[in-house]
Write a protein that holds these residues in place. Sequence first.
Motif, PDB file in Angstrom:
ATOM      1  N   TYR A  39       0.818  -1.211   0.000  1.00 42.78           N
ATOM      2  CA  TYR A  39       0.000   0.000   0.000  1.00 42.78           C
ATOM      3  C   TYR A  39       0.857   1.269   0.000  1.00 42.78           C
ATOM      4  CZ  TYR A  39      -4.300   2.564   0.489  1.00 42.78           C
ATOM      5  OH  TYR A  39      -5.358   3.384   0.234  1.00 42.78           O
ATOM      6  N   LEU A  69       1.676 -10.163 -10.289  1.00 45.29           N
ATOM      7  CA  LEU A  69       1.375  -9.297  -9.153  1.00 45.29           C
ATOM      8  C   LEU A  69       0.841 -10.175  -8.039  1.00 45.29           C
ATOM      9  CD1 LEU A  69      -1.766  -7.043  -9.956  1.00 45.29           C
ATOM     10  CD2 LEU A  69      -1.073  -8.945 -11.369  1.00 45.29           C
ATOM     11  N   THR A  71      -1.166 -11.063  -4.393  1.00 48.75           N
ATOM     12  CA  THR A  71      -2.571 -10.745  -4.088  1.00 48.75           C
ATOM     13  C   THR A  71      -2.713  -9.394  -3.373  1.00 48.75           C
ATOM     14  OG1 THR A  71      -2.412 -12.157  -2.127  1.00 48.75           O
ATOM     15  CG2 THR A  71      -3.395 -13.132  -4.099  1.00 48.75           C
ATOM     16  N   SER A  72      -1.680  -8.978  -2.611  1.00 46.79           N
ATOM     17  CA  SER A  72      -1.759  -7.641  -1.984  1.00 46.79           C
ATOM     18  C   SER A  72      -1.769  -6.558  -3.058  1.00 46.79           C
ATOM     19  CB  SER A  72      -0.553  -7.388  -1.086  1.00 46.79           C
ATOM     20  OG  SER A  72      -0.611  -8.193   0.022  1.00 46.79           O
ATOM     21  N   THR A  74      -2.916  -6.932  -6.035  1.00 46.52           N
ATOM     22  CA  THR A  74      -4.208  -6.952  -6.762  1.00 46.52           C
ATOM     23  C   THR A  74      -5.227  -6.049  -6.061  1.00 46.52           C
ATOM     24  OG1 THR A  74      -5.171  -8.900  -5.643  1.00 46.52           O
ATOM     25  CG2 THR A  74      -3.868  -9.318  -7.632  1.00 46.52           C
ATOM     26  N   LYS A  75      -5.118  -5.972  -4.722  1.00 45.82           N
ATOM     27  CA  LYS A  75      -6.043  -5.104  -3.971  1.00 45.82           C
ATOM     28  C   LYS A  75      -5.805  -3.637  -4.365  1.00 45.82           C
ATOM     29  CE  LYS A  75      -8.899  -3.751  -0.723  1.00 45.82           C
ATOM     30  NZ  LYS A  75     -10.354  -3.856  -0.971  1.00 45.82           N
ATOM     31  N   LEU A  78      -6.980  -2.953  -7.857  1.00 44.62           N
ATOM     32  CA  LEU A  78      -8.445  -2.835  -7.835  1.00 44.62           C
ATOM     33  C   LEU A  78      -8.870  -1.428  -7.377  1.00 44.62           C
ATOM     34  CD1 LEU A  78     -11.173  -4.279  -8.217  1.00 44.62           C
ATOM     35  CD2 LEU A  78     -11.030  -5.008  -5.841  1.00 44.62           C
ATOM     36  N   GLU A  82     -11.158   1.102  -9.545  1.00 47.05           N
ATOM     37  CA  GLU A  82     -12.398   1.686  -8.992  1.00 47.05           C
ATOM     38  C   GLU A  82     -12.378   3.211  -9.120  1.00 47.05           C
ATOM     39  OE1 GLU A  82     -12.419  -0.093  -5.111  1.00 47.05           O
ATOM     40  OE2 GLU A  82     -13.685  -1.763  -5.764  1.00 47.05           O
ATOM     41  N   GLU A 110      -7.727 -13.377 -14.055  1.00 44.51           N
ATOM     42  CA  GLU A 110      -7.478 -12.281 -13.113  1.00 44.51           C
ATOM     43  C   GLU A 110      -8.071 -10.966 -13.643  1.00 44.51           C
ATOM     44  OE1 GLU A 110      -6.752 -11.390  -9.740  1.00 44.51           O
ATOM     45  OE2 GLU A 110      -5.190 -12.897 -10.015  1.00 44.51           O
ATOM     46  N   GLU A 112     -10.423 -10.585 -15.880  1.00 46.81           N
ATOM     47  CA  GLU A 112     -11.893 -10.681 -15.895  1.00 46.81           C
ATOM     48  C   GLU A 112     -12.474 -10.381 -14.510  1.00 46.81           C
ATOM     49  OE1 GLU A 112     -12.334 -14.005 -19.462  1.00 46.81           O
ATOM     50  OE2 GLU A 112     -12.818 -14.561 -17.402  1.00 46.81           O
ATOM     51  N   ASP A 113     -11.779 -10.857 -13.477  1.00 43.71           N
ATOM     52  CA  ASP A 113     -12.228 -10.568 -12.103  1.00 43.71           C
ATOM     53  C   ASP A 113     -12.111  -9.071 -11.800  1.00 43.71           C
ATOM     54  OD1 ASP A 113     -12.858 -13.182 -11.608  1.00 43.71           O
ATOM     55  OD2 ASP A 113     -11.031 -13.655 -10.518  1.00 43.71           O
ATOM     56  N   PHE A 114     -11.031  -8.458 -12.263  1.00 46.48           N
ATOM     57  CA  PHE A 114     -10.870  -7.012 -12.057  1.00 46.48           C
ATOM     58  C   PHE A 114     -12.020  -6.245 -12.707  1.00 46.48           C
ATOM     59  CE2 PHE A 114      -6.045  -7.485 -11.564  1.00 46.48           C
ATOM     60  CZ  PHE A 114      -6.080  -7.206 -10.217  1.00 46.48           C
ATOM     61  N   ALA A 116     -15.029  -7.375 -13.404  1.00 38.12           N
ATOM     62  CA  ALA A 116     -16.283  -7.635 -12.684  1.00 38.12           C
ATOM     63  C   ALA A 116     -16.338  -6.866 -11.368  1.00 38.12           C
ATOM     64  CB  ALA A 116     -16.417  -9.131 -12.427  1.00 38.12           C
ATOM     65  N   GLU A 117     -15.209  -6.809 -10.668  1.00 36.05           N
ATOM     66  CA  GLU A 117     -15.199  -6.164  -9.347  1.00 36.05           C
ATOM     67  C   GLU A 117     -15.227  -4.644  -9.431  1.00 36.05           C
ATOM     68  OE1 GLU A 117     -12.139  -7.975  -6.651  1.00 36.05           O
ATOM     69  OE2 GLU A 117     -12.342  -9.641  -8.042  1.00 36.05           O
TER      70      GLU A 117
ATOM     71  N   GLU B  54       3.275 -16.072  -2.696  1.00 42.71           N
ATOM     72  CA  GLU B  54       2.137 -15.870  -1.779  1.00 42.71           C
ATOM     73  C   GLU B  54       2.393 -16.484  -0.405  1.00 42.71           C
ATOM     74  OE1 GLU B  54      -0.531 -14.048  -1.883  1.00 42.71           O
ATOM     75  OE2 GLU B  54      -0.115 -13.402  -3.928  1.00 42.71           O
ATOM     76  N   ARG B 125     -13.267 -12.890  -4.968  1.00 39.65           N
ATOM     77  CA  ARG B 125     -13.818 -11.555  -5.270  1.00 39.65           C
ATOM     78  C   ARG B 125     -14.402 -10.912  -4.016  1.00 39.65           C
ATOM     79  NH1 ARG B 125     -17.282 -12.426 -10.854  1.00 39.65           N
ATOM     80  NH2 ARG B 125     -15.514 -12.731 -12.224  1.00 39.65           N
ATOM     81  N   ALA B 138      -4.834  -8.321   0.664  1.00 41.32           N
ATOM     82  CA  ALA B 138      -6.126  -8.749   0.132  1.00 41.32           C
ATOM     83  C   ALA B 138      -6.661  -9.976   0.866  1.00 41.32           C
ATOM     84  CB  ALA B 138      -5.978  -9.056  -1.349  1.00 41.32           C
TER      85      ALA B 138
END
Lengths: 129, 176
Positions: A39, A69, A71-72, A74-75, A78, A82, A110, A112-114, A116-117, B54, B125, B138
């Motif tokens: 962050y 990337l 998962t942190s 990816t947040k 996202l 947004e 990944e 596609e999820d971005f 959708a979210e 991860e 998600r 996340a």
Amino acid sequence: MENISLQSSPTTPYFPEVNFNADQGICDLKGESYMEETYKFYLPLINWLKDYTKNIKRKLEVNIKLIYLNTSSTKCVLDILELLKDYEDQGGEVKVNWYYDKSDPDMIDEVEDFEAESGMKIELKEFEQ
Amino acid sequence: MIDTNIVSLMKSKTLLSYRGPFYIELISVFGMNIRNFNDIYINARKKLFKIFIELSQNVSNYSEDFHMVNNVQRIGIGELYLTELGESYSFTTKNQVKVTDANILAERCELVNASDQGKLRELKREQRINSPGEKFGARIGLIQAVMLSRNKLDYKVEEIDEDFSYFSLTVTIDKY
């Protein structure tokens, strides 16, 4: 408004290369992203985009070429998407291109999820490593 | 009849083992080596690298045994083992957790193991959107590991004392 330019280095491959250019309205993010304290790295980028969408208000093109990337990260990505979606909803012109490695099909899911979210349309573009 | 698990274990080869603080510089070098083991099983190595990062960062961020760097940065201490088996790779991490957290982690592993790919994607998600972000990340690392490997998580809790346990987690990544 100042541009952001961060070069990648072989000794710190966990930081991506960043080029956010306010004059051209182009933001490039490429390489890999799995640093500690994700962050702290992304906050200045998010603040730059907030500043641009609030004060400059011109067309914006975002090019993402992250081959990995965590998962942190990816947040944080996202959060960026947004923010871009909010800008678009308020009448801003935004285009997001995501370049993915042809030999890494997991990235398509990944992205596609971005989409959708965040609700932000992302143009998927293939490249070969 | 010979047990196939025993045969597989006999053929196993340790690719990497480490015990100590999980500094990002170290994780990065190990990760680079994993990518460059050999030219075959490219897809498996890509998945292995992602899962390696991860799970290693989980140890770095959440181990209850840790180093403080300059009194500011907390670096978790733990263990990792990467083994090549006949048809797969096996990656294990082990670190100290609070007894209460071990129960939460075990429940999370059970939930992830009981979910199919569709449900996992939904969980990912949901979790990412609801994550508080900032230093918490996340919180989808375990889900991601199972989605990538398409194998269930194997976990073990070993009691240290009334406050702490060791939590070990193994993910198997098929070569093909």
